[in-house]
Structures are given as C-alpha cells and as structure tokens.
Design a protein around this motif. Structure first.
Motif, short mmCIF file in Angstrom:
data_model
loop_
_atom_site.label_atom_id
_atom_site.label_comp_id
_atom_site.label_asym_id
_atom_site.label_seq_id
_atom_site.Cartn_x
_atom_site.Cartn_y
_atom_site.Cartn_z
N PRO A 36 49.52 30.91 7.98
CA PRO A 36 49.13 29.39 7.78
C PRO A 36 50.60 28.66 7.43
CG PRO A 36 48.06 30.61 6.13
CD PRO A 36 48.64 31.64 7.42
N VAL A 37 50.85 27.66 7.92
CA VAL A 37 52.19 26.81 7.51
C VAL A 37 51.89 26.34 5.99
CG1 VAL A 37 53.85 25.12 7.94
CG2 VAL A 37 52.86 26.68 9.76
N THR A 38 52.82 26.67 5.03
CA THR A 38 52.66 26.10 3.90
C THR A 38 54.01 25.92 3.20
OG1 THR A 38 51.98 26.79 1.65
CG2 THR A 38 52.07 28.58 3.01
N SER A 45 52.57 36.20 2.69
CA SER A 45 52.65 35.81 4.14
C SER A 45 54.19 35.76 4.48
CB SER A 45 52.21 34.31 4.23
OG SER A 45 53.21 33.53 4.08
N ILE A 46 55.01 35.42 3.74
CA ILE A 46 56.40 35.42 3.98
C ILE A 46 56.82 37.07 4.26
CG2 ILE A 46 58.96 35.34 3.24
CD1 ILE A 46 57.95 32.82 1.65
N GLU A 47 56.56 37.78 3.34
CA GLU A 47 57.06 39.24 3.25
C GLU A 47 56.59 39.95 4.65
OE1 GLU A 47 56.39 40.69 -0.69
OE2 GLU A 47 57.95 39.39 -1.41
N ILE A 675 53.18 44.82 -5.65
CA ILE A 675 53.63 43.85 -4.52
C ILE A 675 52.18 42.84 -4.15
CG2 ILE A 675 53.91 43.87 -1.92
CD1 ILE A 675 55.50 46.16 -2.67
N ALA A 676 51.16 43.43 -4.29
CA ALA A 676 49.79 42.67 -4.28
C ALA A 676 50.02 41.66 -5.11
CB ALA A 676 48.51 43.59 -4.13
N GLU A 677 50.34 41.84 -6.33
CA GLU A 677 50.08 40.59 -7.28
C GLU A 677 51.34 39.73 -7.21
OE1 GLU A 677 49.13 42.13 -11.29
OE2 GLU A 677 49.34 40.12 -12.14
N HIS A 678 52.55 40.24 -7.08
CA HIS A 678 53.76 39.33 -7.18
C HIS A 678 54.67 39.33 -5.94
CE1 HIS A 678 53.03 39.14 -11.33
NE2 HIS A 678 52.86 40.62 -11.49
N GLY A 679 54.50 40.17 -5.13
CA GLY A 679 55.37 40.27 -3.88
C GLY A 679 56.52 41.31 -4.15
N ALA A 680 57.09 41.72 -2.89
CA ALA A 680 57.88 42.73 -2.68
C ALA A 680 59.44 42.31 -3.36
CB ALA A 680 58.08 43.38 -1.57
N MET A 806 62.49 36.31 0.75
CA MET A 806 62.95 34.98 0.55
C MET A 806 64.07 34.34 1.13
SD MET A 806 63.09 32.75 -2.85
CE MET A 806 61.31 32.96 -3.61
N ALA A 807 65.23 35.22 1.17
CA ALA A 807 66.35 34.79 1.48
C ALA A 807 66.36 34.48 3.10
CB ALA A 807 67.32 35.73 1.28
N GLU A 808 65.80 35.27 3.92
CA GLU A 808 65.54 35.12 5.39
C GLU A 808 64.79 33.62 5.49
OE1 GLU A 808 66.89 36.62 7.74
OE2 GLU A 808 66.79 38.91 7.58
N GLU A 809 63.98 33.69 4.74
CA GLU A 809 62.86 32.57 5.00
C GLU A 809 63.91 31.29 4.79
OE1 GLU A 809 59.93 32.57 6.22
OE2 GLU A 809 59.09 30.66 5.91
N LEU A 810 64.38 31.22 3.67
CA LEU A 810 65.12 30.14 3.35
C LEU A 810 66.28 29.72 4.50
CD1 LEU A 810 65.29 30.40 -0.48
CD2 LEU A 810 63.72 28.84 0.74
N TRP A 811 66.85 30.86 4.58
CA TRP A 811 68.05 30.74 5.63
C TRP A 811 67.50 30.19 6.90
CZ3 TRP A 811 73.10 31.07 5.83
CH2 TRP A 811 73.90 31.78 6.59
N ARG A 812 66.32 30.73 7.61
CA ARG A 812 65.55 30.18 8.69
C ARG A 812 65.16 28.46 8.41
NH1 ARG A 812 63.24 32.13 13.41
NH2 ARG A 812 64.91 33.63 13.03
N ARG A 813 64.64 28.06 7.24
CA ARG A 813 64.41 26.99 7.14
C ARG A 813 65.44 25.94 7.02
NH1 ARG A 813 59.30 25.56 4.12
NH2 ARG A 813 57.76 27.24 4.40
#
Length: 896
Positions: A36-38, A45-47, A675-680, A806-813
């Motif tokens: 889902p786009v958010t 969802s990102i990881e 990871i489930a609670e906070h993310g990798a 996160m870095a990849e996601e921001l880089w892509r954005r």
RNA sequence: GGGGGAGUGGCGAAACCGGCAGACGCAGCGGACUUAAAAUCCGCAGCCCGCAAGGGCGUGGGGGUUCGAGUCCCCCCUUCCCCA
C-alpha cells in the motif's frame, strides 16, 4: 538494470516528477503485491520490498575473475564473519552485532567501488549438532537442514548483504569431499599419524574428548566426569609448524591480545636436553630444562606418574608407587599443576647419576621421585629438580626434606639462598665447577657445550603446543578417507573416490563399549581395495575440521573439480577483515593458520597467512532478573515500576543483573521480535549505536526507542507524511552554488558528519557515526526548508551502510532508478570542515575562566589581549608570568 | 595459577597528539499542541552550597610528572572474558 556504476559516477538519471506513483516504488519480487502506498515510515512494507529487490537483482553477487560482470579495475575486499554453528535455538541479537558490523563495512566498501566478497555459511558438523539431534530425536542431517533454514531466514531479515550464492555447509558431501581431500594432503605429507596417547575418556558420552573439551576433569558439554586413558588416535602434527605459527604472527594486523594468547599457547622455550643414567636399571632418563646452567644444583629427579621408568621400581617401593599412580590418574591437569596446592609424591627407590659430576662423586647420586606436578604430556615427562632455583622444586624439597643447593648468586639487592628465599632469576653461577663465575646466559651456553662434548646433552627448543588430537569416536563428522587392509597397512582412498560419504544410520548414538558408531555400519565399513578386503576407518574428524579452510571454499564454492581454483584464490585471498568473538582466539585461529600454511607449502594458496586483519567483537550482555530466592525470572515477565523491577502483575521486587545472553538465563532476545516491532533498520542502527563494536555492552530494550526515533526523524526530513509527493518540495531541485545562509549551515554539518562517519571505520566505533548523523538531523530539523536535494542524496548515501532499506527507499524517492548499493560514497569537502571563527578557552592558572571567539588565524597577541579581557576579575591584582597558547584550542594565563 | 580487557552522570556512552569532562541517545523533569492521551515540538538536566549571580568538588582509590591528566608513570581495589 545496471548492477554497478563507476565508483565516481554521479546519481543516476531522475524520473519525471509527473511519473505515476508506482514508478518510484520498486517492483522487487515479481509475485509480491505492491505494498500500500503510504508516506508514513513503515519498515514492515519497505524492508521486505527492498530485500526482494536485492535478491531479484542479485545486487550483492560478487563475480569471480572471468565471470559475467567481473570488473578487474576495482580493488577487491574480502570481509568474513566467523560462520556459525546453526543451533536449534536460532540467532539472537548478540550474534547479530558482529554480522551487522561486517555488513556495514561490506556495504561501505561496495559503495567505495570495491569488489566485495561477503559470504555466509554453516559450521554444521560436530558434537553439539549431534547431541542436539540425540536430544530431539531428529536425524542430524534433518536437524541441520531445519536449523540452517531458520538461520538463513533470520539473517536475510536483517538485510545483510551476503552473496547467498556462495553459501556453504560443512556437513554436505560437496563440501566435506574437499575437507577429506585436504586431509589426504596432510596424510601424504606425514602430518597425520596414529598414536597411542592418554586422552580424556568420558564414560557418559562414550567418547574421547580433546583437552579443550574437558574443564576441571569434567566434560564441557554435559559436565560429566572424565578420566585419562590411553587410546589409539589420529593426530595432526601441528608441532611441525610451531615455529612458523609463532614467527608469522609478526606480519599480520591482529589485536595484540590475541597474538599474545597464541604465543603463550605455542609456548616456545629454549634450553637443553640432558641424559641422566639410572643406577642399576640400564636406562637413561632424559629431561628438558630451560636452565642447563643449574645442573650442578639438581639434587633429585621427578618423573610423571605415567612415565615408563616406573616399570623398574624395586619391589620395596612397588606398592607405594602403584597406589600413588592410581590416585593421580583421576586428577585433572589443573589439580595437578596448581601452584597453591600441596605437593604430593613418592620416592621410587631408584637413583640417577647427575652428569655434572664424576662417576662416584656422592653429590652426583640423586634420588628419583614420582610426583603428579610433572606432566607426561609436557617435555619428556621427567625433570631434573633444582630446588634452589625453582619454586615448585623448592616447595617439593622442603616438604620431603630433600637437599637444596645454591648454584646461582642473585644480583645485588635481590633475595637469594642466604636470605632463605628461592631465587629463580638470572645471576652468577656458583658451586658449579666449570661454569662458576659466569653470568646465567653464558653459563647456559657453556653447560650445553660441556654436555655435548661428553655426549650426554644438547641444545633444544621445545614448545608447549602439542599435536592435535584429530579423531572422534562419533557419528556426525567427516569420515576419514582411509582404508585398513588385511595385511595391516593403512592407505588413503583415491581422490576420485571422494567424498567418502557418511552412511545413513538410524541409530547413530555412540556404542556402549566406546567404539565408534560407524563401526556398526557393516555394509559401509567392509569394502575392498584392488581385490583385497579392506575396512574403512570408523573415526570421524573433530568439529574444528570444516572451519579450517572454509574461507577458501567461499572463493569458489561450486567448483566440483578442485576445492578452489587458483585464479579465484589469487584474486580474493587473503581475507582482508575477519570478525568474530574472542572466544576463538586460540584454537580455531591456530588450527586454521596451520592448515593454511600446509596449503601454502603445497602451492595451493599464495599467502602464508589466511586472515590479514582480525577484529573481535564484544559480547552483548542482557539483563536477567532474580527473585528474592535467587530464582531466574524470564525477562518478558518483568516490568519496570519506578526505579524497581517487579514480576508482571505483582509487586514482588526483582533484582536486575547483567549477564551473557543464554537460554538458561531466560534473557535471550530474538532479532525476529525486534524487527517485527521496530524494523531491521532500527535493529541495525541500535546495534551500531550501543557502543564500539569491540566492547561488551548490555542490550537495553528501552534504548532502542532512540534509534527508532532517529530513523523516523530522518524519514520526515525527506517525506511529508501528510502529502502525496515522494519527497518534500525543497528536495526536488538542487540549490545553485554558491551556498549561503541556512543551506550553508546544513552543508557544514553534513560534511562534518560524513567525515565522522568515515572516521568511525578505523576503530569500528559506529556509535560515533550514528551520533554524527543524529547531530546532523538536529541541525537540519531546525531549518528543514533549507535542506536541498544534493544534500539529501549524500545523506541517504552515508546512511546506507547502517539503514540500507530506508536509504534505498529515500534514494529511489529522490528519483534515482539504480540501487545505491554500489555508491558513490560521498567525500567530505575540506572547505566546509573548517570554521572561520574558532572558540578559544581561556584559562587562568589552568582553570577554565572564560571563552573568546577569534578568527581562525588570529595572531597570538590578539588572542592574548582578548583573553586578558575575558578573564576579567580573575587577573585583578595579579601579574601574568607565563602564557601557554594552543592555537585553535586554548590559552592559559599563568599568574605569579 | 597464567594471560587479556574494562572501571566516566540514574543508564548506554563521547572526548583525535595531554588542552572546555559528560557530545549523541535512553530514562527523568518543565512547557507547547490536544477535550484528553499518544505521537510530535521547545526547554532543563554531573554532584554539593546558594533565592540568585556565583563558587567548590568531580572520570574506581592513593601517590607522581606537567602551566594543564579521564588520557602519561608507580602502587592498590573491583569486575568481565579466555586458557590451564
């Protein structure tokens, strides 16, 4: 998609901002539904999306020379973790800290333009795996498969950038075929031999154990009692390499503490071997001593309880000696050699002749005792006792009333014989005939010469290091590629016949009579060799075997013609950075170095040492809780109440202690849960932020929040959660140079942060890198609209080793279509690292009394004038006698 | 017994070559926003004395070197890890 850009290439082309939203999200795993786009930070969802993308694109594949995509222009970097034994309880966050550390390094090196080899595999053979299988009733091969699946799953979720195509498993025939192949090479070189040696036998485990598996006379695993008994075993002649294992430590970049431990373990000592004739027995007693100069002070001899001379004990002493020997057999070496312990021993009734004296000289007739402080496995199992100059001999002599003779005069000011002390240092020889008056080093030399002339002694170097007991009477290990023929010969099987696979056995438990379980696999054992009946060797190799060469297999893991190709080894070897726990300081690292040197001698590897740089990560400890009765309470049943800790839902106060993470302490933290609670990314940032990689530090669930909040703040600097755009409007276009105002303030902070991140790789104190990035976030947060696209891109890049998803996601954005995994790594710009105005601390008489801001190249008198003014009343009525000025730092006005 | 580390706020820690001790974060306290809470944002925060301005003390303890010591030297204490 191009997997790799040039190291200096700028960001890849941008997407049009009018592009539909779906384009700035990765397509990743083809079968996966688009998340889902958010615009809210959602690691869940990102990881997985980026992990699927990396896998689909083979982002971390490291091609070998000659393969598709291999770029010879890039430098290579081989970063290796000590691969795990895949235990049934899975990975905990303490294991993860080392893997995260190496991953941070691997990712940065890749971004800097290196060909990075970063593999992972499983050390799956050995006693623990077998015992786990016995406990659970699952076949070892099956248990190993389940456990490795679980470990792999856990590691992947952390976002570690391994080249999974290189995964190896030491218990698979395709791997241990080559372990056997290397063993054959050792065997052919005469480095593997069978010997009857006294070894630890554990009745409960029905097996022999290595010294290192026995602690205080009990088995490391299970804590069962053990006894020493002689058995025929395979041994590896590591002692043949003692000198080189010692010498080559000088050329490698290892922690000094580990080198010291290895040197201690090898235990080189130089001295002499001396023969003493045994009176009436027609035998000679050979001893080793580091102090041949004290021979004239040898007033008795001691043999170990296992010494064969004891067969010659006269009838009168027989019963006493036998009883003593029997009692000694059940003692551990610790008990026997403990200095504080009372010495025990029995006179054997035998006498020896001290070769320092003429035949017939009464001073030369000395008694032979048996005592357990002498070990059969060290030296020759016998010593000449010089009670005047050796602590243990001195204690022994005093206890049994034996003669003490002074033969070394201590140097001026040190206590010696005259003061009733036992002097063990160097001095001047006395009462020693031909060596009298010589200083200890010269006396040693002269004594050896004299002994050599008379044919009763010679110079000799010994090592504490002993040959490596290499066989186990267990099932779950590499079978030896050896056949025993009917005519009594033992031969190695042909290379073509490898691997000798481990036969399937329904019941693989050790036999009650202590014979190896493989002996029961009759169909497997009975074979033939060129028409002659033959039996396979039924021992298996110890758990250490597979880990003695795995870093080489990683270089060429699918090669089925040879263990690795010459080209691959020439390119990737040696390992540039090897990271693991200090627990393996001695054994694994010594065994691995030994094999590597044998392979070097065979021309199979091109370096003398396998691991150029070694780094030990610290232990992650954790809180554990005890109730008033000292009983452990599981961490998840505990809650904080004010300053206290109580059992959940009660008011029972608990004590918090810090200890290592262990199932038995009920304080294991599973990365899956974090990871489930906070993310990798949060897990990775927290483990990096806790402290220097080398330090041991406690896991504190409360502190994770800080790392999570940091990532959320980063996200919001880039992304407006209430808007629809991929990034904030100010990040769409770059500001034109020259930079000014708030953007310049950010630019300075950014460059400082990049420099500090770079710096943190020297000592692996990534906590300072994260701190630098947090400070950067604090600076940008105060002026978010001044943050530009170019700055945002560099921020994403330096963040990438720590929080890659996160870095990849921001880089892509930001509009980049290509992964940032291959860089470029930003370089700090020098001009933004220095400030025009520096703050100088003003001290009066060494005490801080104020500060002044001055231009960075202000002359000293200008600074001093400003300082006098700033110091104000502190200088009233005083005259300045001296000024200490440290440019850029401080000025100290020293008053009369 | 031998070897190797480590001792800095309530907690994790930082401090490059001896130069502002406590950066950065957690927990805590105060405030803003909110009907309220969470989240977020702003601020305070080593200890002691003081209303305050200010001052004194402070890096396990004791000595030393230095204009200046968390950092260097000597002695001691505590603790963790490894090996026997």
């Amino acid at each position: 998609m191009g997997r790799r850009g040039s190291p200096c290439a700028g960001p890849a082309g941008s997407l049009s901002w009018a592009a539909p939203r779906s384009e700035w999200f990765v397509e990743g795993g083809a079968k996966q539904d688009p998340s889902p786009v958010t615009n809210v930070y959602d690691p869940a969802s990102i990881e997985p999306r980026w992990q699927a993308h990396w896998e689909a694109e083979q982002t971390f594949r490291a091609p070998n020379p000659g393969e598709r995509d291999f770029d010879p222009a890039r430098p290579k970097y081989y970063v290796l973790d000590m691969f795990p034994y895949p235990s049934g309880s899975g990975l905990h966050v303490g294991h993860a800290v080392g893997y995260i550390g190496t991953d941070v390094v691997a990712r940065k090196k890749r971004m800097e333009g290196c060909n990075v080899l970063h593999p992972m595999g499983w050390d799956a053979f050995g006693l623990p795996a077998e015992q786990y299988a016995i406990q659970t009733g699952v076949q070892p091969a099956e248990a190993t498969r389940i456990n490795t699946d679980n470990f792999r799953r856990q590691l992947k979720k952390i976002g570690l950038s391994y080249d999974w195509a290189r995964e190896v498993n030491t218990s698979e025939p395709s791997y241990y075929r080559w372990t056997q192949w290397i063993f054959k090479r050792l065997y052919e070189k005469g480095l593997a031999y069978q010997a009857e040696v006294p070894v630890w036998w554990c009745e409960e485990l029905k097996t022999v154990l290595a010294n290192e598996e026995v602690i205080n006379g009990r088995s490391e695993r299970g804590n069962y009692p053990c006894v020493r008994r002689p058995l025929k075993q395979w041994m590896l002649k590591i002692t043949a390499y003692a000198e080189r294992l010692l010498e080559d430590l000088d050329g490698i970049d290892w922690p000094e503490s580990i080198k010291i431990q290895q040197r201690e373990w090898i235990g080189k000592s130089e001295g002499a071997e001396i023969e003493f004739a045994v009176e009436g027995a027609g035998e000679k007693l050979v001893v080793f001593t580091t102090r041949p100069d004290t021979l004239w002070g040898a007033t008795f001899m001691v043999v170990a309880p296992e010494h064969k001379l004891l067969a010659k004990v006269p009838a009168a002493q027989r019963a006493a000696v036998d009883a003593y020997v029997k009692a000694a057999a059940s003692k551990s070496e610790l008990e026997r050699t403990e200095l504080a312990k009372d010495k025990t021993g029995v006179f054997t009734g035998l006498f020896a002749h001290n070769p320092a004296f003429e035949a017939g000289d009464p001073r030369g007739r000395i008694p032979i005792w048996v005592a357990d402080y002498v070990l059969i496995s060290y030296g020759t199992g016998a010593i000449m006792s010089v009670p005047g100059h050796d602590e243990r001999d001195y204690e022994f002599a005093r206890k049994f009333g034996l003669e003490v003779r002074e033969v070394v005069k201590p140097p001026q000011g040190e206590k010696g014989f005259a003061e009733g002390a036992c002097f063990t240092g160097e001095g001047t020889a006395v009462n020693s005939g031909p060596v009298d008056g010589l200083a200890t080093p010269q006396a040693k030399k002269k004594a050896i010469e004299l002994l050599a002339q008379r044919g009763v002694g010679k110079a000799r170097t010994t090592y504490k290091l002993r040959d490596w007991l290499f066989s186990r009477q267990r099932y779950w290990g590499e079978p030896f590629p050896l056949l025993h023929l009917e005519d009594g010969r033992t031969i190695a099987v042909d290379d073509e016949a490898l691997p000798i696979t481990l036969p399937f056995m329904e019941d693989f438990k050790p036999s009650a009579d202590g014979s190896a379980p493989l002996a029961r696999a009759k169909d497997w054992v009975i074979t033939s060799h060129k028409g002659q009946p033959a039996r396979r060797d039924t021992d298996t190799m110890p758990g250490w075997a597979g880990s003695c060469w795995y870093w080489l297999r990683f270089m060429d893991p699918r090669n089925d013609r040879e263990p690795w190709s010459r080209a691959a080894e020439q390119y990737w070897g040696p390992v540039d950075l090897y990271v693991g726990g200090a627990a393996h300081a001695v054994m694994h690292l010594l065994y691995a170095r030994f094999w590597h040197k044998v392979l070097f001698d065979l021309g199979l590897v091109h370096t003398k040492e396998p691991f150029q740089k070694l780094f030990n990560q610290g232990l992650i400890t954790a809180f554990a809780y005890q109730d008033s009765g000292g009983r452990l309470v599981a961490s998840d049943e505990v809650e904080a109440r004010g300053q206290d800790y109580v059992r959940r839902g009660s008011s029972e106060k608990l004590e918090q202690i810090v200890t290592k993470m262990a199932k038995s302490l009920k304080n294991v933290v599973n990365p899956d849960d974090v990871i489930a609670e906070h993310g990798a990314d949060t897990l990775r940032v927290y483990e990096s932020f806790m402290g220097p990689l080398a330090d041991s530090k406690p896991w504190n669930p409360r502190d994770i929040t800080g790392s999570k909040r940091f990532l959320e703040r980063v996200w919001r600097l880039f992304v407006d959660p209430d808007a629809q755009d991929p990034v904030r409007p100010n990040l769409r276009v770059d500001q034109q140079a020259p930079l000014a105002g708030e953007t310049e303030t950010i630019e300075r902070a950014l460059n400082r942060a990049i420099a500090r991140v770079d710096d943190s790789f020297k000592a692996f104190n990534f906590n300072t890198a994260i701190a630098a990035l947090m400070e950067l976030v604090n600076v940008i947060s105060k002026r978010p609209e001044a943050f530009t696209r170019g700055q945002a891109e560099r921020f994403a890049l330096v963040l990438a080793p720590f929080a890659p998803h996160m870095a990849e996601e921001l880089w892509r954005r930001l509009g980049n279509t290509r992964s940032l995994a291959h860089g470029p790594w930003p370089k700090p710009i020098a001009a933004f690292l220095v400030d025009d105005v520096v703050e100088i601390v003003v001290q009066v008489g060494g005490k801080m009394r104020g500060k002044v801001g001055v231009p960075k190249d202000a002359p000293q008198d200008a600074v001093e004038a400003a300082a006098r003014e700033a110091a104000g009343s502190w200088l009233e009525g005083k005259s300045v006698a001296k000024v200490v000025y440290v440019p850029g730092r401080l000025i100290n006005l020293i008053t009369k």
